[in-house]
Design a protein around this motif. Structure first.
Motif, PDB file in Angstrom:
ATOM      1  N   GLN A 224       1.226   4.229  -2.892  1.00 33.85           N
ATOM      2  CA  GLN A 224       1.090   5.668  -2.678  1.00 33.85           C
ATOM      3  C   GLN A 224       2.345   6.410  -3.155  1.00 33.85           C
ATOM      4  OE1 GLN A 224       0.087   6.438   1.421  1.00 33.85           O
ATOM      5  NE2 GLN A 224      -1.594   4.960   1.451  1.00 33.85           N
ATOM      6  N   LYS A 225       3.483   5.825  -2.843  1.00 30.60           N
ATOM      7  CA  LYS A 225       4.762   6.442  -3.236  1.00 30.60           C
ATOM      8  C   LYS A 225       4.866   6.534  -4.772  1.00 30.60           C
ATOM      9  CE  LYS A 225       9.695   5.399  -3.161  1.00 30.60           C
ATOM     10  NZ  LYS A 225      10.698   4.424  -2.722  1.00 30.60           N
ATOM     11  N   ASP A 226       4.503   5.467  -5.484  1.00 34.35           N
ATOM     12  CA  ASP A 226       4.582   5.471  -6.953  1.00 34.35           C
ATOM     13  C   ASP A 226       3.654   6.503  -7.556  1.00 34.35           C
ATOM     14  OD1 ASP A 226       6.450   3.494  -6.858  1.00 34.35           O
ATOM     15  OD2 ASP A 226       5.025   1.843  -7.189  1.00 34.35           O
ATOM     16  N   GLU A 227       2.454   6.652  -6.947  1.00 29.59           N
ATOM     17  CA  GLU A 227       1.523   7.663  -7.467  1.00 29.59           C
ATOM     18  C   GLU A 227       2.112   9.068  -7.345  1.00 29.59           C
ATOM     19  OE1 GLU A 227      -2.095   7.117  -5.370  1.00 29.59           O
ATOM     20  OE2 GLU A 227      -2.718   5.320  -6.481  1.00 29.59           O
ATOM     21  N   ILE A 228       2.743   9.335  -6.182  1.00 36.99           N
ATOM     22  CA  ILE A 228       3.344  10.670  -5.981  1.00 36.99           C
ATOM     23  C   ILE A 228       4.501  10.876  -6.957  1.00 36.99           C
ATOM     24  CG2 ILE A 228       4.580  12.124  -4.328  1.00 36.99           C
ATOM     25  CD1 ILE A 228       2.929  10.676  -2.122  1.00 36.99           C
ATOM     26  N   LEU A 229       5.364   9.832  -7.125  1.00 38.55           N
ATOM     27  CA  LEU A 229       6.497   9.951  -8.055  1.00 38.55           C
ATOM     28  C   LEU A 229       6.012  10.181  -9.485  1.00 38.55           C
ATOM     29  CD1 LEU A 229       8.824   7.103  -6.742  1.00 38.55           C
ATOM     30  CD2 LEU A 229       9.249   9.551  -6.574  1.00 38.55           C
ATOM     31  N   LYS A 230       4.979   9.447  -9.879  1.00 38.59           N
ATOM     32  CA  LYS A 230       4.423   9.597 -11.230  1.00 38.59           C
ATOM     33  C   LYS A 230       3.842  10.989 -11.421  1.00 38.59           C
ATOM     34  CE  LYS A 230       1.260   7.355 -14.462  1.00 38.59           C
ATOM     35  NZ  LYS A 230       0.275   6.288 -14.636  1.00 38.59           N
ATOM     36  N   ARG A 231       3.155  11.489 -10.381  1.00 35.48           N
ATOM     37  CA  ARG A 231       2.556  12.812 -10.470  1.00 35.48           C
ATOM     38  C   ARG A 231       3.617  13.898 -10.657  1.00 35.48           C
ATOM     39  NH1 ARG A 231      -0.471  12.609  -6.102  1.00 35.48           N
ATOM     40  NH2 ARG A 231       0.911  13.747  -4.694  1.00 35.48           N
ATOM     41  N   ASN A 232       4.801  13.662 -10.096  1.00 34.08           N
ATOM     42  CA  ASN A 232       5.886  14.642 -10.174  1.00 34.08           C
ATOM     43  C   ASN A 232       6.925  14.293 -11.248  1.00 34.08           C
ATOM     44  OD1 ASN A 232       5.609  16.661  -7.756  1.00 34.08           O
ATOM     45  ND2 ASN A 232       5.050  14.651  -6.914  1.00 34.08           N
ATOM     46  N   ASN A 233       6.579  13.295 -12.128  1.00 31.70           N
ATOM     47  CA  ASN A 233       7.458  12.925 -13.254  1.00 31.70           C
ATOM     48  C   ASN A 233       8.843  12.518 -12.788  1.00 31.70           C
ATOM     49  OD1 ASN A 233       5.471  13.519 -15.211  1.00 31.70           O
ATOM     50  ND2 ASN A 233       5.987  15.712 -15.098  1.00 31.70           N
ATOM     51  N   CYS A 234       8.904  11.676 -11.747  1.00 31.25           N
ATOM     52  CA  CYS A 234      10.179  11.184 -11.223  1.00 31.25           C
ATOM     53  C   CYS A 234      10.208   9.669 -11.346  1.00 31.25           C
ATOM     54  CB  CYS A 234      10.366  11.582  -9.762  1.00 31.25           C
ATOM     55  SG  CYS A 234      10.508  13.368  -9.529  1.00 31.25           S
ATOM     56  N   GLN A 235      11.378   9.144 -11.714  1.00 30.89           N
ATOM     57  CA  GLN A 235      11.501   7.699 -11.879  1.00 30.89           C
ATOM     58  C   GLN A 235      11.605   6.979 -10.538  1.00 30.89           C
ATOM     59  OE1 GLN A 235      14.805   7.072 -14.461  1.00 30.89           O
ATOM     60  NE2 GLN A 235      13.756   7.902 -16.284  1.00 30.89           N
TER      61      GLN A 235
ATOM     62  N   GLU B  29       0.830  -1.204   0.000  1.00 29.48           N
ATOM     63  CA  GLU B  29       0.000   0.000   0.000  1.00 29.48           C
ATOM     64  C   GLU B  29       0.867   1.258   0.000  1.00 29.48           C
ATOM     65  OE1 GLU B  29      -3.236   0.404  -0.253  1.00 29.48           O
ATOM     66  OE2 GLU B  29      -3.550  -1.753  -0.495  1.00 29.48           O
ATOM     67  N   LEU B  30       1.924   1.220   0.857  1.00 31.22           N
ATOM     68  CA  LEU B  30       2.814   2.387   0.944  1.00 31.22           C
ATOM     69  C   LEU B  30       3.551   2.615  -0.385  1.00 31.22           C
ATOM     70  CD1 LEU B  30       4.290   1.794   4.515  1.00 31.22           C
ATOM     71  CD2 LEU B  30       2.650   3.551   3.857  1.00 31.22           C
ATOM     72  N   ASN B  31       4.031   1.539  -0.983  1.00 29.83           N
ATOM     73  CA  ASN B  31       4.723   1.675  -2.280  1.00 29.83           C
ATOM     74  C   ASN B  31       3.794   2.194  -3.367  1.00 29.83           C
ATOM     75  OD1 ASN B  31       7.404   0.886  -1.752  1.00 29.83           O
ATOM     76  ND2 ASN B  31       6.779  -1.257  -1.612  1.00 29.83           N
TER      77      ASN B  31
END
Length: 750
Positions: free
Chosen positions: A494-505, A490-492
């Motif tokens: 959420q983390k992936d969604e935030i990274l994707k939203r900010n265009n970070c790999q 679940e935490l990962n």
């Protein structure tokens, strides 16, 4: 079908020769070497072409024509055909004619051998039946074979009219008549001797022809040399003639400019002799000097007038100078100080405006909301990473594996010690049995094994309990691991969604970006602070500068000037030259007074010289000095032209002597201007030697001509020899064939 016309376009000795026949009996007759055999062979070769023997091809090939062809027209009662053969290209064409015009001819294809097509007879039959050559009747091998077959057939038929003996006698008589080549008394022997004599004569004739050709070539070479000598002699003679004319042309060319100059002088004398008058050159000199003096005085007067006007213009300009309007109490130093402060403040204001504009543009280019959102997202991801790390520590598979190994090890120890305890108790029981059975007290010492066995059982039981507890702990760890794994997923997420939203790999790239965004935010905050400070400074400087501007405008209002840098520079320069301008004004006024005095003096001198010049012109009858000058120059020119004409006439006489100039011009009209220098005596000697050499060559040519004529008179014609050789070779071949046929026939009969 009969032969209607022969067209020997180029065949043998015939070129463009046409022969017409009628549909009756035709005879061609003539002297030897007139072409009768050539016509006979032409008919055969057009009908059947050349065989592999190239001797006839070369024999009848024309020497004086590039083509080698001809045609035969054959006809019957209804139609006509033209057979045309090109011997050079080995091609044949057959045309059918419907009437006498050429436009109504059309080609007939598929006819390779016209003799076989039109007359239904091959070459062998043609040569042994229809065609009878000049040297007599002869049979060939094919005809001999035909005769042999006929005799054999008649023999086999047993016909009473046929006599074998008579045939054999005839055959023997044929052989006897022919004889042998080795017997000089027989025909074949005589023919062989004659052939040998003819071949020797042919070789001699060919050698004579070669000698004639060689002599002809020598004669041609000598004629070429004579031609070259004639060219050289003509060239030498022309060289002498050209050189003599060239010398006269040089005289003419030297005399031409002199004569031209004399003609020009005469033309000029004719033009001016009517206008020559008697005037005094000394009076002209005095009048010229007086006029020059007057012109100089007038120039000086004009120069003084122009100088006076310049001084007046300069005075007016100086009087309009700004320095004349500056009051005595004007404080220039205070004006400069105020303007320097005003200028410096304006530069500061402009700099601050530009700086504030750049700062606002820079601030506006930064999206602070985006930066804040990114920073918040980063902190949230950082917190999620922290939680994930804690869960990873709690779900460390290393502890789980160690626990599994530990439980397995305890179970093994429990099993092993239990087996040992069982072994020791069994051994103790056996020992007690033996002690009782054998009544041996020593065996009872083995009962100690019961104690050891019990100890091993107790240790095994303890290890068993530890293994059971380890198993329970493993089950508990597996449950916790499943919970932590689910939480980490679940935490990962959420983390992936935030990274994707900010265009970070990944988190590292987001951390790098976080550092950049933090720097941008700090820069943004610093720029806001600097912009606020610059705004306050701008307002303070603008207020001070407005007061200074009002003070400067009040000072410049007395001079009717507006505030600008050029105005301040102009006022400073005018203030510096104030005393100089005053001094210049006084000097210009004095200079103008002196110029007025000089102009008055020059007017008096000009009037005196003018009256003196008029008196000199009246004495010489001239209206002005220019007319006086022309009259004097005309007299001088007339005298000079007379002297020049006399001088050039003497030069012309020295060049051409007593020869008339126009006669010399006529002789040298077409002579070249450039001819090389020659020695006439040497060239005449060369011509004499060339004529001697030419005489010798002519004598050699005459000798060669006589030699060629003697050879031709004493040598028989090669064509006659070849014709006779051909005749005797055919005769010899004919008799040999007759002998061979007779031998074959006799052999077959017997």
């Amino acid at each position: 079908m009969y032969i209607n016309r022969l067209n020997l376009r180029a065949f043998g000795k015939f070129i463009n020769r046409k022969i017409h026949f009628s549909n009756k009996f035709n005879i061609i007759f003539g002297e030897n070497e007139t072409g009768k055999s050539t016509i006979h062979n032409f008919i055969e070769l057009v009908m059947y072409g050349f065989d592999e023997d190239t001797s006839r091809y070369n024999k009848y090939k024309p020497w004086n024509s590039p083509v080698y062809k001809g045609s035969i027209e054959i006809a019957d009662e209804e139609k006509k055909h033209i057979i045309s053969r090109d011997f050079l290209l080995d091609t044949i064409q057959v045309f059918k004619k419907t009437n006498e015009t050429k436009e109504n001819e059309y080609s007939v294809e598929g006819i390779g051998v016209p003799g076989e097509h039109f007359f239904n007879i091959n070459r062998v039959s043609f040569n042994n039946t229809v065609s009878i050559s000049q040297l007599g009747n002869k049979t060939e091998k094919e005809l001999a074979d035909e005769l042999k077959n006929k005799i054999t057939n008649l023999s086999n038929t047993k016909d009473e009219d046929i006599s074998i003996d008579r045939i054999m006698q005839s055959l023997y008589r044929i052989k006897e008549e022919a004889g042998s080549e080795n017997n000089d008394k027989t025909l074949l022997g005589q023919y062989s001797l004659r052939l040998e004599e003819l071949r020797n004569a042919k070789e001699s004739s060919m050698n004579s022809n070669r000698q004639v050709m060689f002599l002809a070539m020598e004669k041609k070479k000598l004629q070429s040399k004579i031609h070259e000598l004639n060219m050289k002699i003509e060239e030498k003679q022309k060289e002498i003639s050209d050189y003599e004319l060239f010398l006269e042309k040089q005289k003419f060319l030297r005399a031409q400019p002199v004569k031209k100059e004399i003609d020009n002088i005469n033309d000029e004398l004719k033009l001016i002799e009517d206008d020559v008058t008697n005037v005094s050159a000394e009076d002209y000199k005095e009048a010229s000097e007086t006029e020059s003096s007057l012109a100089s005085m007038k120039n000086d007067k004009q120069r003084l007038i122009e100088e006076k006007e310049e001084c007046i213009s300069e005075l007016e300009l100086i009087e309009s100078d700004l320095s004349n309007y500056i009051p005595e109490e004007f404080d220039i130093d205070k004006l400069n100080i105020d303007y320097d402060i005003y200028k410096a403040n304006n530069e500061k204001i402009d700099t601050l405006k530009m700086k504030m504009k750049t700062g606002r543009e820079s601030i506006n280019s930064i999206n602070i909301d985006e930066i804040n959102n990114f920073i918040n997202d980063y902190r949230e991801v950082e917190e999620l990473n922290h939680k994930i790390e804690i869960n990873n520590v709690l779900t460390d598979s290393k502890n789980y594996e160690l626990m599994k190994k530990f439980g397995k090890k305890q179970r093994g120890i429990s099993l092993f010690t239990g087996l040992l305890g069982t072994a020791f108790i069994s051994a103790a029981a056996v020992s007690c049995y033996f002690a009782y059975f054998y009544n041996n007290f020593n065996y009872y010492y083995g009962g100690i094994g019961f104690l050891i066995g019990i100890l091993f059982y107790a240790f095994s039981w303890r290890k068993r309990n530890i293994a059971i507890n380890a198993k329970k702990e493993i089950e508990s760890m597996e449950c916790e691991f499943a919970d932590y794994t689910l939480s980490n997923n679940e935490l990962n997420k959420q983390k992936d969604e935030i990274l994707k939203r900010n265009n970070c790999q990944d988190f590292n790239s987001m951390a790098d970006k976080f550092q950049e965004k933090s720097k941008e935010k700090n820069i943004y905050e610093e720029k806001i602070k600097l912009l606020n400070y610059d705004d306050i400074t701008f307002n303070e400087i603008a207020a001070d500068n407005k007061k200074i501007e009002e003070r400067l405008n009040n000072n410049l209002k007395t001079l009717n000037l507006s505030l600008s840098e050029d105005t301040i520079i102009e006022i400073n320069e005018a203030y510096k030259r104030k005393d100089t301008v005053k001094l210049q004004t006084e000097e210009l006024n004095k200079k103008i007074e002196q110029i007025n005095r000089d102009i008055t003096r020059l007017d008096k001198e000009i009037n005196f010289e003018q009256r003196r010049l008029e008196m000199i012109l009246q004495a010489n009858g001239a209206d002005d000095v220019e007319v006086f000058k022309k009259a004097v120059e005309l007299n001088e020119k007339y005298k000079e032209l007379l002297n020049r004409r006399e001088y050039y006439e003497k030069i012309l006489e020295n060049i051409i002597g007593s020869t008339d100039y126009y006669e010399l011009k006529k002789r040298t009209l077409n002579v070249s201007d450039e001819v090389k220098e020659i020695d006439k005596q040497d060239i005449q000697l060369s011509i004499f030697k060339l004529n001697e050499e030419k005489t010798k060559l002519l004598q050699n040519i005459n000798d060669i001509h006589h030699e060629i004529r003697d050879i031709e008179d004493n040598t028989r014609s090669l064509a006659e020899i070849e014709e006779e050789i051909s005749f005797y070779e055919e005769k010899t071949a004919f008799f040999k064939n007759k002998i061979k046929v007779a031998e074959i026939a006799a052999e077959k009969i017997t």
